[in-house]
Design an enzyme around this catalytic site. Structure first.
Site, PDB file in Angstrom:
ATOM      1  N   LYS A 140       0.865  -1.177   0.000  1.00 14.87           N
ATOM      2  CA  LYS A 140       0.000   0.000   0.000  1.00 14.87           C
ATOM      3  C   LYS A 140       0.901   1.226   0.000  1.00 14.87           C
ATOM      4  O   LYS A 140       1.703   1.415   0.915  1.00 14.87           O
ATOM      5  CB  LYS A 140      -0.885  -0.027   1.244  1.00 14.87           C
ATOM      6  CG  LYS A 140      -1.775   1.199   1.379  1.00 14.87           C
ATOM      7  CD  LYS A 140      -2.737   1.046   2.533  1.00 14.87           C
ATOM      8  CE  LYS A 140      -3.593   2.271   2.702  1.00 14.87           C
ATOM      9  NZ  LYS A 140      -4.499   2.140   3.850  1.00 14.87           N
ATOM     10  N   LYS A 199      -2.129  -1.534  -3.926  1.00  9.84           N
ATOM     11  CA  LYS A 199      -3.015  -0.371  -3.835  1.00  9.84           C
ATOM     12  C   LYS A 199      -2.203   0.902  -3.893  1.00  9.84           C
ATOM     13  O   LYS A 199      -1.218   0.984  -3.162  1.00  9.84           O
ATOM     14  CB  LYS A 199      -3.755  -0.463  -2.501  1.00  9.84           C
ATOM     15  CG  LYS A 199      -4.602   0.735  -2.181  1.00  9.84           C
ATOM     16  CD  LYS A 199      -5.242   0.578  -0.823  1.00  9.84           C
ATOM     17  CE  LYS A 199      -5.967   1.865  -0.496  1.00  9.84           C
ATOM     18  NZ  LYS A 199      -6.323   1.955   0.878  1.00  9.84           N
TER      19      LYS A 199
END
Ligand code: PBG
Ligand code: ZN
Length: 320
Positions: free
Chosen positions: A191, A244
């Site tokens: 992330k 992400k």
């Protein structure tokens, strides 16, 4: 001469040789659940996305259940926030109530529970803060408690998004100790500290009150480190892993695919907001752009896509 155009001659033949296909079952739809009654509050930076109170959730649950998508990712927005994020691991917290309700109404929809403290802390950081520093090891027990609490109310998949080191191992241990040996973990493994999360922070009221998330989320420059993060989450016991955001990180998705674990990509709020803004101006064809973006994420290697476009895309998909 190679005549590639032979296989492009008609829709029938193009369909026959199509390499990548999107299906409704690839999709997960994020839902924001707010504490209170009779709430359906638009998120300004995310057209057509709303915060719902539980008594208004049926509207979205009915659509989701009919759409053929696989499930929902739940974000609770608590009325009470404090330093230690106590509402996050309260068995009667907003997220817990929402999950109980959804599993009762739509047992076949998978419920993925996002595990992170930022929606529940007064300072908006994803962990425990002391003297302006986000502490790692002190955060792990709180995340573990939150994960167990969410498993208890029926979450099908536990998805830690905080980016503390060692959280997958800690959460796995806590779930196992509480008897949830069969509850899978989907780790937000890679992330990145991304500007693409800005609209989400409006939607979830989770912007950090000071500083940024760069001491725990990844530097967008680092592709090789992303693979080490993913590898290490797998070693700690993650069942599925995530990259992400999605569209600016397709190279990472491509590489992560080689690890042979179920791979999820999160098409985040800022990616959604840009498409919606251009569409509202009539500058792009929303349907075609959305399906092309999702297809590209899948072609790069994602098995599952979390996207705010999920319900629209499911309607627009021709065969799935
Ligand atoms: C919480 C969390 C965030 C997102 C998902 N879980 C925000 C953040 O890290 O600030 C972002 C989702 C999106 O932008 O759509 N840690
Ligand atoms: Zn967070």
């Amino acid at each position: 001469m190679q005549r590639f155009r032979r296989l492009r001659k008609s829709e029938g033949i193009r369909r026959l040789v199509r390499e990548t296909k999107l299906s409704r079952s690839d999709l997960i739809y994020p839902v924001f659940v707010a504490e209170g009654k009779n709430i359906k509050k638009p998120v300004d930076s995310m057209p057509d996305v709303f915060q719902y109170s539980i008594d208004r959730l049926d509207e979205i649950l009915t659509q989701a259940a009919k759409s053929g998508i696989s499930g929902l990712l739940i974000f609770g927005i608590p009325a009470h926030k404090d330093e230690l994020a106590t509402s996050a691991y309260d068995d009667n917290g907003i997220t817990q109530q929402a999950i109980r309700y959804i599993k009762r109404r739509c047992p076949a929809l998978l419920v993925i529970a996002d595990v992170c403290l930022c929606e529940y802390t007064s300072h908006g950081h994803c962990g425990v803060v002391k003297d302006g520093v986000v502490l790692n090891d002190e955060t792990l027990p709180l995340l573990s408690e939150m994960a167990v609490s969410l498993a208890k109310v029926g979450a099908d998949i536990i998805a830690p998004s905080d980016m503390m080191d060692g959280r997958v191992a800690a959460i796995r241990q806590a779930l196992d100790d509480s008897g949830f040996i069969d509850t899978p973990i989907l780790s937000y493994s890679a992330k990145f500290a991304s500007a693409y999360y800005a609209p989400f922070r409006d939607a979830a009221q989770s912007a950090p009150a000071f500083g940024d998330r760069k001491t725990y989320q990844m530097d967008p420059s680092n592709g090789r480190e992303a693979l080490r993060e993913i590898q290490s989450d797998i070693e700690e016991g993650a069942d599925m892993v995530m990259v992400k955001p999605a569209l600016a990180y397709l190279d990472i998705i491509r590489e992560a695919k080689k690890l042979n674990y179920p791979l999820v990509a999160y098409n985040v709020s800022g990616e959604y907001a840009m498409v919606k803004a251009a569409a509202q101006n009539g500058w792009i064809d929303e349907k075609r752009i959305v399906l092309e973006n999702l297809l590209s994420i899948k072609r790069a290697g994602a098995d599952v896509i979390i996207t705010y476009h999920a319900l629209d895309a499911a309607r627009w998909m021709e065969d799935a």
